[in-house]
Design a protein around this motif. Structure first.
Motif, mmCIF file in Angstrom:
data_model
loop_
_atom_site.group_PDB
_atom_site.id
_atom_site.type_symbol
_atom_site.label_atom_id
_atom_site.label_comp_id
_atom_site.label_asym_id
_atom_site.label_seq_id
_atom_site.Cartn_x
_atom_site.Cartn_y
_atom_site.Cartn_z
ATOM 1 N N LEU A 123 0.853 -1.200 0.000
ATOM 2 C CA LEU A 123 0.000 0.000 0.000
ATOM 3 C C LEU A 123 0.881 1.239 0.000
ATOM 4 O O LEU A 123 1.923 1.285 0.675
ATOM 5 C CB LEU A 123 -0.911 0.031 1.228
ATOM 6 N N THR A 124 0.462 2.254 -0.729
ATOM 7 C CA THR A 124 1.193 3.515 -0.776
ATOM 8 C C THR A 124 0.385 4.674 -0.189
ATOM 9 O O THR A 124 0.924 5.778 -0.024
ATOM 10 C CB THR A 124 1.567 3.857 -2.224
ATOM 11 N N LYS A 125 -0.909 4.452 0.138
ATOM 12 C CA LYS A 125 -1.726 5.483 0.785
ATOM 13 C C LYS A 125 -2.775 4.815 1.676
ATOM 14 O O LYS A 125 -3.145 3.661 1.475
ATOM 15 C CB LYS A 125 -2.394 6.400 -0.233
ATOM 16 N N VAL A 126 -3.248 5.595 2.636
ATOM 17 C CA VAL A 126 -4.199 5.068 3.606
ATOM 18 C C VAL A 126 -5.620 5.302 3.090
ATOM 19 O O VAL A 126 -6.030 6.456 2.861
ATOM 20 C CB VAL A 126 -4.025 5.760 4.980
ATOM 21 N N PRO A 127 -6.394 4.212 2.891
ATOM 22 C CA PRO A 127 -7.790 4.388 2.467
ATOM 23 C C PRO A 127 -8.693 4.739 3.655
ATOM 24 O O PRO A 127 -8.281 4.626 4.813
ATOM 25 C CB PRO A 127 -8.146 3.022 1.887
ATOM 26 N N LYS A 128 -9.928 5.127 3.372
ATOM 27 C CA LYS A 128 -10.865 5.452 4.432
ATOM 28 C C LYS A 128 -11.460 4.158 5.001
ATOM 29 O O LYS A 128 -11.667 3.185 4.300
ATOM 30 C CB LYS A 128 -11.995 6.340 3.894
ATOM 31 N N SER A 129 -11.724 4.207 6.285
ATOM 32 C CA SER A 129 -12.338 3.053 6.928
ATOM 33 C C SER A 129 -13.791 2.949 6.487
ATOM 34 O O SER A 129 -14.531 3.947 6.446
ATOM 35 C CB SER A 129 -12.276 3.188 8.453
ATOM 36 N N PHE A 140 -11.233 0.124 -1.540
ATOM 37 C CA PHE A 140 -10.683 -1.175 -1.083
ATOM 38 C C PHE A 140 -9.384 -1.447 -1.836
ATOM 39 O O PHE A 140 -9.337 -1.334 -3.069
ATOM 40 C CB PHE A 140 -11.697 -2.293 -1.359
ATOM 41 N N PRO A 141 -8.282 -1.822 -1.144
ATOM 42 C CA PRO A 141 -6.981 -2.025 -1.804
ATOM 43 C C PRO A 141 -6.927 -3.354 -2.570
ATOM 44 O O PRO A 141 -6.378 -4.351 -2.093
ATOM 45 C CB PRO A 141 -5.991 -2.002 -0.633
ATOM 46 N N LYS A 142 -7.481 -3.341 -3.747
ATOM 47 C CA LYS A 142 -7.487 -4.582 -4.549
ATOM 48 C C LYS A 142 -6.074 -4.977 -4.988
ATOM 49 O O LYS A 142 -5.830 -6.146 -5.283
ATOM 50 C CB LYS A 142 -8.391 -4.406 -5.786
ATOM 51 N N GLY A 143 -5.136 -4.010 -5.047
ATOM 52 C CA GLY A 143 -3.765 -4.370 -5.389
ATOM 53 C C GLY A 143 -3.087 -5.190 -4.309
ATOM 54 O O GLY A 143 -2.239 -6.052 -4.604
ATOM 55 N N ALA A 144 -3.449 -4.965 -3.030
ATOM 56 C CA ALA A 144 -2.874 -5.718 -1.923
ATOM 57 C C ALA A 144 -3.656 -7.002 -1.654
ATOM 58 O O ALA A 144 -3.078 -8.022 -1.297
ATOM 59 C CB ALA A 144 -2.842 -4.856 -0.665
ATOM 60 N N MET A 145 -4.965 -6.969 -1.804
ATOM 61 C CA MET A 145 -5.798 -8.148 -1.558
ATOM 62 C C MET A 145 -6.770 -8.309 -2.730
ATOM 63 O O MET A 145 -7.916 -7.874 -2.677
ATOM 64 C CB MET A 145 -6.559 -7.986 -0.239
ATOM 65 N N PRO A 146 -6.335 -8.914 -3.837
ATOM 66 C CA PRO A 146 -7.206 -9.051 -5.004
ATOM 67 C C PRO A 146 -8.170 -10.227 -4.846
ATOM 68 O O PRO A 146 -8.054 -11.035 -3.922
ATOM 69 C CB PRO A 146 -6.217 -9.299 -6.140
ATOM 70 N N LEU A 147 -9.084 -10.357 -5.801
ATOM 71 C CA LEU A 147 -10.033 -11.471 -5.852
ATOM 72 C C LEU A 147 -10.002 -12.079 -7.246
ATOM 73 O O LEU A 147 -9.883 -11.354 -8.246
ATOM 74 C CB LEU A 147 -11.450 -11.007 -5.528
ATOM 75 N N PRO A 148 -10.068 -13.409 -7.346
ATOM 76 C CA PRO A 148 -10.092 -14.022 -8.671
ATOM 77 C C PRO A 148 -11.382 -13.684 -9.407
ATOM 78 O O PRO A 148 -12.387 -13.269 -8.812
ATOM 79 C CB PRO A 148 -10.001 -15.527 -8.364
ATOM 80 N N SER A 149 -11.337 -13.871 -10.728
ATOM 81 C CA SER A 149 -12.504 -13.570 -11.555
ATOM 82 C C SER A 149 -13.661 -14.506 -11.203
ATOM 83 O O SER A 149 -13.453 -15.572 -10.618
ATOM 84 C CB SER A 149 -12.149 -13.696 -13.040
#
Length: 240
Positions: A123-129, A140-149
């Motif tokens: 992560l490079t920035k803090v998202p909102k809760s 939602f940080p999909k780059g850190a926690m992605p989901l399969p198709s």
């Protein structure tokens, strides 16, 4: 009287013949060597030996008598006189003009390893809760926690505390457990995170990965409907 005289003559003549026979028999026998003659012969033989042999024999006998050792003397060691010979399979040394070239810095060359790419921050920035049902939350940080198709989202959440961000997502995928597991293994490999897989008592498959303060856990369970249930959670530190 004449008869007695004749008998006496005959007896005298027989005695003379007997005496002559004894004399002849004694003269015909060989003469036995006397003890004095044997001693003289031995003395002569001893005198015929060389003086050096007699002295050496006398000295060796005296030494053996003094030391009490009667073992024969060992022959002299002549191994030092043996000359080395070149083996027949290599009669002449080979000569070549080729030389082996060593690197300028052998230690540096031996320890040189291919440089790995620098690890990318999750992560490079803090998202909102926030929390959401049936979809991913905003930011939602999909780059850190992605989901399969082909995954149906059931719920998701994001919680930020200073530079630490905690995320979670639950969904169901039409892909098999093996395919979903391979998807997350490839994702953590791209992040250069060590990962390990284990099996839970309820038959679920658990995948854990992380690096530094970043950690992630993905639990996969095969449902009776054939779908794969996904429960993923992670804690990430934001790096500028």
């Amino acid at each position: 009287m004449k008869f007695k005289s004749l008998i006496a003559v005959i007896l005298s003549f027989a005695a003379i013949l007997f005496a002559v026979a004894l004399t002849l028999d004694w003269m015909g026998r060989p003469e036995a060597p006397s003890a004095a003659g044997q001693q003289s012969n031995n003395a002569a033989e001893g005198a015929a030996l060389p003086s050096e042999d007699v002295e050496s024999t006398t000295e060796s006998s005296a030494k053996q008598s003094a030391s009490g050792d009667t073992k024969p003397s060992r022959p002299e060691d002549t191994s030092a006189e043996v000359k080395a010979t070149r083996p027949s399979w290599n009669p002449q040394p080979t000569q070549t003009d080729e030389r082996l070239e060593l690197p300028e810095d052998p230690e540096k060359t031996a320890s040189a390893m291919p440089s790995a790419e620098p690890r990318k921050p999750a992560l490079t920035k803090v998202p909102k809760s926030a929390t959401a049902e049936g979809k991913l939350t905003k930011g939602f940080p999909k780059g850190a926690m992605p989901l399969p198709s082909s995954t149906t989202i059931e719920r998701s959440s994001v919680e930020a505390q200073s530079s630490m961000v905690m995320v979670g997502v639950q969904g169901r995928s039409k892909q098999s457990v093996e395919d979903v597991l391979a998807f997350y293994e490839a994702h953590f490999k791209d992040l250069q995170w060590p990962a390990s897989t284990s099996a839970d008592a309820d038959g679920s498959t658990r995948l854990q990965a992380g690096f530094g303060q970043d950690t992630a856990t993905v639990t996969l369970h095969q449902l009776p409907t054939g779908l794969t249930e996904i429960n993923a959670a992670g804690v990430f530190k934001v790096e500028d």
